[in-house]
Write a protein that holds these residues in place. Sequence first.
Motif, PDB file in Angstrom:
ATOM      1  N   CYS A   1      78.264 -23.255  33.967  1.00 35.29           N
ATOM      2  CA  CYS A   1      77.080 -22.917  34.751  1.00 35.29           C
ATOM      3  C   CYS A   1      77.397 -22.098  36.003  1.00 35.29           C
ATOM      4  O   CYS A   1      76.481 -21.603  36.665  1.00 35.29           O
ATOM      5  CB  CYS A   1      76.345 -24.197  35.172  1.00 35.29           C
ATOM      6  N   MET A   2      78.664 -21.967  36.306  1.00 35.70           N
ATOM      7  CA  MET A   2      79.075 -21.300  37.536  1.00 35.70           C
ATOM      8  C   MET A   2      79.351 -19.814  37.312  1.00 35.70           C
ATOM      9  O   MET A   2      79.809 -19.404  36.247  1.00 35.70           O
ATOM     10  CB  MET A   2      80.317 -21.962  38.119  1.00 35.70           C
ATOM     11  N   ARG A   3      79.090 -19.034  38.325  1.00 32.83           N
ATOM     12  CA  ARG A   3      79.373 -17.600  38.311  1.00 32.83           C
ATOM     13  C   ARG A   3      80.212 -17.267  39.544  1.00 32.83           C
ATOM     14  O   ARG A   3      79.807 -17.551  40.676  1.00 32.83           O
ATOM     15  CB  ARG A   3      78.086 -16.799  38.328  1.00 32.83           C
ATOM     16  N   TRP A   4      81.359 -16.667  39.324  1.00 32.62           N
ATOM     17  CA  TRP A   4      82.251 -16.238  40.395  1.00 32.62           C
ATOM     18  C   TRP A   4      82.370 -14.714  40.371  1.00 32.62           C
ATOM     19  O   TRP A   4      82.463 -14.109  39.298  1.00 32.62           O
ATOM     20  CB  TRP A   4      83.637 -16.864  40.218  1.00 32.62           C
ATOM     21  N   GLU A   5      82.351 -14.122  41.553  1.00 27.52           N
ATOM     22  CA  GLU A   5      82.479 -12.671  41.665  1.00 27.52           C
ATOM     23  C   GLU A   5      83.471 -12.323  42.774  1.00 27.52           C
ATOM     24  O   GLU A   5      83.709 -13.124  43.685  1.00 27.52           O
ATOM     25  CB  GLU A   5      81.126 -12.031  41.993  1.00 27.52           C
ATOM     26  N   LEU A   6      84.007 -11.119  42.689  1.00 27.52           N
ATOM     27  CA  LEU A   6      84.917 -10.624  43.725  1.00 27.52           C
ATOM     28  C   LEU A   6      84.112  -9.934  44.818  1.00 27.52           C
ATOM     29  O   LEU A   6      83.335  -9.005  44.536  1.00 27.52           O
ATOM     30  CB  LEU A   6      85.924  -9.651  43.115  1.00 27.52           C
ATOM     31  N   HIS A   7      84.291 -10.393  46.047  1.00 31.04           N
ATOM     32  CA  HIS A   7      83.606  -9.795  47.191  1.00 31.04           C
ATOM     33  C   HIS A   7      84.541  -9.761  48.393  1.00 31.04           C
ATOM     34  O   HIS A   7      85.545 -10.486  48.437  1.00 31.04           O
ATOM     35  CB  HIS A   7      82.333 -10.583  47.534  1.00 31.04           C
TER      36      HIS A   7
ATOM     37  N   ASN B   1      75.510 -14.855  43.280  1.00 27.86           N
ATOM     38  CA  ASN B   1      74.424 -14.674  42.318  1.00 27.86           C
ATOM     39  C   ASN B   1      74.339 -15.886  41.379  1.00 27.86           C
ATOM     40  O   ASN B   1      74.352 -15.760  40.154  1.00 27.86           O
ATOM     41  CB  ASN B   1      74.640 -13.386  41.521  1.00 27.86           C
ATOM     42  N   ALA B   2      74.196 -17.053  41.999  1.00 26.64           N
ATOM     43  CA  ALA B   2      74.262 -18.325  41.274  1.00 26.64           C
ATOM     44  C   ALA B   2      72.940 -18.659  40.586  1.00 26.64           C
ATOM     45  O   ALA B   2      72.464 -19.796  40.619  1.00 26.64           O
ATOM     46  CB  ALA B   2      74.672 -19.439  42.235  1.00 26.64           C
ATOM     47  N   TYR B   3      72.357 -17.660  39.949  1.00 31.28           N
ATOM     48  CA  TYR B   3      71.071 -17.864  39.274  1.00 31.28           C
ATOM     49  C   TYR B   3      71.206 -18.826  38.096  1.00 31.28           C
ATOM     50  O   TYR B   3      70.297 -19.617  37.825  1.00 31.28           O
ATOM     51  CB  TYR B   3      70.519 -16.524  38.772  1.00 31.28           C
ATOM     52  N   LYS B   4      72.315 -18.769  37.386  1.00 36.99           N
ATOM     53  CA  LYS B   4      72.461 -19.578  36.180  1.00 36.99           C
ATOM     54  C   LYS B   4      72.414 -21.064  36.498  1.00 36.99           C
ATOM     55  O   LYS B   4      71.687 -21.830  35.848  1.00 36.99           O
ATOM     56  CB  LYS B   4      73.768 -19.231  35.463  1.00 36.99           C
TER      57      LYS B   4
ATOM     58  N   ILE C   1      85.077 -15.348  35.970  1.00 33.88           N
ATOM     59  CA  ILE C   1      84.882 -14.186  36.842  1.00 33.88           C
ATOM     60  C   ILE C   1      83.979 -13.174  36.144  1.00 33.88           C
ATOM     61  O   ILE C   1      84.296 -12.681  35.049  1.00 33.88           O
ATOM     62  CB  ILE C   1      86.228 -13.538  37.205  1.00 33.88           C
ATOM     63  N   TYR C   2      82.869 -12.861  36.791  1.00 33.12           N
ATOM     64  CA  TYR C   2      81.883 -11.925  36.256  1.00 33.12           C
ATOM     65  C   TYR C   2      81.924 -10.602  37.037  1.00 33.12           C
ATOM     66  O   TYR C   2      82.501 -10.536  38.134  1.00 33.12           O
ATOM     67  CB  TYR C   2      80.487 -12.523  36.374  1.00 33.12           C
ATOM     68  N   PRO C   3      81.287  -9.562  36.514  1.00 35.20           N
ATOM     69  CA  PRO C   3      81.161  -8.322  37.296  1.00 35.20           C
ATOM     70  C   PRO C   3      80.457  -8.597  38.620  1.00 35.20           C
ATOM     71  O   PRO C   3      79.536  -9.415  38.692  1.00 35.20           O
ATOM     72  CB  PRO C   3      80.300  -7.423  36.388  1.00 35.20           C
ATOM     73  N   SER C   4      80.894  -7.927  39.660  1.00 32.64           N
ATOM     74  CA  SER C   4      80.331  -8.149  40.999  1.00 32.64           C
ATOM     75  C   SER C   4      79.055  -7.331  41.192  1.00 32.64           C
ATOM     76  O   SER C   4      78.981  -6.163  40.786  1.00 32.64           O
ATOM     77  CB  SER C   4      81.352  -7.768  42.070  1.00 32.64           C
ATOM     78  N   HIS C   5      78.071  -7.968  41.825  1.00 31.45           N
ATOM     79  CA  HIS C   5      76.806  -7.304  42.155  1.00 31.45           C
ATOM     80  C   HIS C   5      76.457  -7.627  43.608  1.00 31.45           C
ATOM     81  O   HIS C   5      76.419  -8.809  43.983  1.00 31.45           O
ATOM     82  CB  HIS C   5      75.679  -7.785  41.246  1.00 31.45           C
TER      83      HIS C   5
ATOM     84  N   LEU D   1      84.435 -11.525  32.690  1.00 30.45           N
ATOM     85  CA  LEU D   1      85.520 -10.559  32.511  1.00 30.45           C
ATOM     86  C   LEU D   1      86.813 -11.282  32.127  1.00 30.45           C
ATOM     87  O   LEU D   1      87.577 -10.808  31.297  1.00 30.45           O
ATOM     88  CB  LEU D   1      85.729  -9.770  33.798  1.00 30.45           C
ATOM     89  N   PHE D   2      87.020 -12.436  32.746  1.00 37.95           N
ATOM     90  CA  PHE D   2      88.171 -13.289  32.460  1.00 37.95           C
ATOM     91  C   PHE D   2      87.951 -14.615  33.171  1.00 37.95           C
ATOM     92  O   PHE D   2      86.985 -14.762  33.940  1.00 37.95           O
ATOM     93  CB  PHE D   2      89.497 -12.644  32.922  1.00 37.95           C
TER      94      PHE D   2
END
Length: 462
Positions: free
Chosen positions: A347-353, A321-324, A120-124, A87-88
């Motif tokens: 390679c990192m994925r960050w989400e808002l939780h 969701n650190a699948y990547k 920052i990716y969409p949160s799941h 997302l950004f």
Amino acid sequence: MFDKIKIMTALAGIAGLAGLAMSGAALASAEEDAAKLGTTLTPWGAEKEGNKDGTIPAYTGPIKPPASYDPKKPGVRPDPFAGEKPLFSIDARNVDKYADKVSEGNKAMMKKYPTYRMDIYPSHRTVNYPKYVLDNTKKNVGQCKTVADGLQVENCYAGFPFPFPKTGSEVMWNRLWKFDAYMMESAGMTGTVVDTQGNRTVTGVGKMWIDYPIYNPAKTTPVALNETYGRIRIDYTDPARKAGEKLIVLDGVDMVGVGRKAFSYLPGQRRVKLAPDIAYDTPSPTGGGAGTVDEAAVWYGSLDRYNFKLIGKKEMYIPYNAYKIRDPQQCPSSVAMKTKNHLNPDCMRWELHRVWVVEATLKPGKRNVYAKRTLYWDEDMPGIGISDNYDSTGQIYRTTHSLPISLYETQGHSTDEWVTYDLATGNYARQEDVTDTGGWIVTPPKPSSFFTPEALAGEGVR
């Protein structure tokens, strides 16, 4: 004298009635809380709905595996969100805009390393718990409690001990009893240190078993004080200097009378010995000097050296969701750790939780290289988050991040992989990495004898 006795008797009666009223009120409150689980809240006590901005979704159920998942290779879990774009991004240039949702450790990383960024990716919300864990969580409401200054628990079933945590210690017990799986193993758990020049050094490779005996589905009674809640075993195969070494760590519910027991087998000596140093701020055996034993998987071990204060709950950007970074097709270890100072941001994925924030302050007279820690624990998976670790001068010494995923082949999670960034030296250590060795696999439990010093002695040949 007679009047005095009557007065005392009357006062005792009043006190007894007051006590009954209070216990009745507590029971009613517990029943009200229990009724929220699975209705207005998730069955484990998290907020079921999303946030007002829609940037944190409501919980709608567990993750489903992508079409590329091969059940014949259960430990290799492709990224179900591979088609998503960030997302950004947050880096040193714009971190002030998002400062309230970025940990102090991440701010320090951005200040020191211009190449460090958070995509920052969409949160799941992807958690997936077995029914018996959720049933046990509900039983714990109003029954489970901490005693002995937070170092023991009683009347607690194997689930979330405290779905409605009121203290820092209760949040930490939720972390200690996190549910990943009853038992899982890896054929090639790997520790790697990357220095300031980007050189990678493998510090340890071995077969590893992680076991939570309290999560035996057949267990129908509360966890007893004399039980072991978690145990691990590692049989090292590489590098040559560690090949043949073996390690067992057993963590007891009773942190006062039992605590942790660890045993190691050293092939050069051909004997098993107690390993009391596998605890607290002893350097991690596969951390290469960039991390301590008790910051493994963000926190690992007894609570006895710190006071834990619950600051509250807030929204934070955390690895999720650190699948990547755990997918050998997208980010094999050579790609994930090709950068100096930090993991490859691509390679990192960050989400808002939403996270529980706990401040750990070293108790007077106790020793640890970290005088204070600020811990951020996810409301859905209490075993994942971030720890910002401060030295005695109040400076951030190290920051540790978990690299979690939820499982496809069964209910559960894998939350024990982590990275520690040493801001003092510029080195970092990634540990329990299994990306290139087949992943973590849920397996039938081993007998208790497998986790004994006798087993190490009987198998210990090089």
